[in-house]
Design a protein around this motif. Structure first.
Motif, short mmCIF file in Angstrom:
data_model
loop_
_atom_site.label_atom_id
_atom_site.label_comp_id
_atom_site.label_asym_id
_atom_site.label_seq_id
_atom_site.Cartn_x
_atom_site.Cartn_y
_atom_site.Cartn_z
N VAL A 292 11.97 -6.12 -38.01
CA VAL A 292 11.14 -7.01 -38.42
C VAL A 292 9.78 -6.90 -37.14
N SER A 293 8.68 -6.88 -37.80
CA SER A 293 7.65 -6.91 -36.64
C SER A 293 6.33 -7.62 -37.49
N SER A 294 5.46 -8.26 -36.57
CA SER A 294 4.39 -8.84 -37.24
C SER A 294 2.72 -8.40 -36.80
N ASP A 295 2.07 -8.22 -37.50
CA ASP A 295 0.73 -7.64 -37.32
C ASP A 295 -0.29 -8.63 -36.59
N LEU A 296 0.37 -9.99 -36.49
CA LEU A 296 -0.55 -10.91 -35.54
C LEU A 296 0.03 -11.19 -34.32
N GLN A 297 -0.10 -10.56 -33.24
CA GLN A 297 0.04 -10.73 -31.98
C GLN A 297 -1.07 -11.52 -31.24
N VAL A 298 -0.82 -12.63 -30.97
CA VAL A 298 -1.97 -13.75 -30.55
C VAL A 298 -1.71 -14.17 -29.13
N GLY A 299 -2.59 -14.60 -28.51
CA GLY A 299 -2.45 -15.19 -27.27
C GLY A 299 -3.07 -16.66 -27.08
N GLY A 300 -2.73 -17.35 -25.76
CA GLY A 300 -3.24 -18.75 -25.71
C GLY A 300 -1.98 -19.83 -25.86
N GLU A 301 -1.08 -19.50 -26.59
CA GLU A 301 0.21 -20.47 -26.59
C GLU A 301 1.50 -19.89 -27.05
N ASP A 302 2.39 -20.65 -26.54
CA ASP A 302 3.78 -20.20 -27.01
C ASP A 302 4.03 -20.80 -28.39
N ASN A 303 5.16 -19.91 -29.23
CA ASN A 303 5.47 -20.20 -30.44
C ASN A 303 6.38 -21.52 -30.38
N GLY A 304 6.41 -22.16 -31.49
CA GLY A 304 7.21 -23.39 -31.45
C GLY A 304 8.81 -23.26 -31.54
N TRP A 305 9.25 -24.26 -31.78
CA TRP A 305 10.83 -24.15 -32.19
C TRP A 305 11.34 -25.41 -33.00
N CYS A 306 12.59 -25.26 -33.45
CA CYS A 306 12.88 -26.17 -34.33
C CYS A 306 14.07 -26.95 -33.96
#
Length: 324
Positions: free
Chosen positions: A98-112
């Protein structure tokens, strides 16, 4: 397992249906830290818990993984940023194909943090990251002209949710939006709900969410009223009891749940939405899509974590081992 369910799963497993329209999945990719506890802590209290593992999470990512397992191709727009959690997401998503077309910068992903009680009920504490920092430029060149688009209320109701709402409202009429409003419905503004519940939107709700929107005892009447507004399929999920769907005056009814032992309910709604999306993308009827969705949700709640959606072959084998 009913004859209808068995025949449907056998036909799907044998490749009797093929994807008929594009699917776009928009939303969050996070990591879930799953722990089990005998009970939730009271305010100011302290409870002992046992670590169960780290799993891929986020409604949209759960759905992207499930669609991949079911052989459905989807375009995934899941912001993946920069940092420890983002790198782990990329690695584990790649392992799942699985991949994503939205590779962005500036901050990490969250967690739960997902707290699971002995009866399988889960309670989430979500730490937001880049997945809820939507920017207009991320979607500037993304406008599906047909097919199905999945969106979750988690992102639509977040601080930058207006970016997604504005994008949603500009979609062509040929696009059907599958909207899972989600558990944050009670903190979403009434004005936002009115903008979301609109023509062209397929609604999937659990009982609590439906009750927030005014459902009392007449589930059929409630679904019909929403259908008069949206003109699209309306679903109310009722856990182990199954669910009700309304696709029109001549096409509605109750679909039984798969009978399984619940390990935890993480990803139950997401896997149901994935089954619904898969069924609709394959051209199944509303009833058949609901049957597929119930079967997948039943499989997922019988496993630990929300990233365990089955292949069609695994689903058929599981259903045959646990006939209704």
């Amino acid at each position: 397992m009913s004859n209808e369910r068995r025949e449907l799963l056998q036909t799907l497993t044998q490749g009797g249906w093929h994807q008929q329209c594009p699917v776009t999945v928009i939303g969050a990719a996070v990591m879930d830290m799953v722990v089990s506890a005998d009970a939730l802590p009271v305010r100011g209290g302290d409870v002992s818990a046992q670590m169960q593992g780290l799993h891929l999470g986020g409604c949209a990512l759960n759905i992207a993984v499930a669609l991949r397992q079911l052989g459905i191709t989807s375009r995934n727009l899941l912001p993946v940023g920069e940092g420890v959690w983002a790198e782990r997401l990329r690695s584990e998503m790649a392992q799942r194909g699985v991949s994503s077309d939205l590779q962005v910068g500036g901050e990490d992903n969250g967690w739960c943090l997902a707290l699971v009680e002995p009866d399988g009920e889960r309670t989430f504490i979500s730490i937001d990251g880049i997945e809820n920092q939507w920017q207009p430029e991320w979607l500037a060149d993304v406008t599906p002209q047909s097919g199905l688009v999945y969106l979750s209320g988690y992102q639509l109701g977040a601080r930058q949710g207006h970016v997604l709402v504005d994008w949603l409202l500009r979609l062509p009429e040929q696009v059907r939006v599958v909207l899972d409003i989600g558990p944050r419905i009670d903190v979403m503004a009434e004005s936002l709900l009115q903008r979301l519940i609109r023509p062209g939107v397929i609604l999937t709700l659990n009982q609590r969410e439906a009750q927030h929107l005014g459902m009392q005892e007449d589930i059929a009447g409630f679904c019909q009223q929403l259908w008069l507004t949206t003109g699209q399929l309306v679903i109310v999920r009722c856990g182990g009891e199954g669910g009700y769907y309304f696709a029109g005056p001549e096409d509605h009814g109750w679909i039984a749940a798969s009978q399984v032992k619940v390990v935890d309910s993480i990803g139950a709604g997401d896997s149901h939405s994935a089954g619904l999306l898969a069924g609709l993308a394959l051209g199944l009827t509303a009833s058949q899509s609901m049957t597929l969705a119930n079967s997948i949700a039943g499989y997922v709640v019988s496993q630990a974590g929300g990233d365990c959606s089955p292949t069609l072959a695994q689903l058929l084998a599981s259903e045959e081992l646990n006939p209704r």
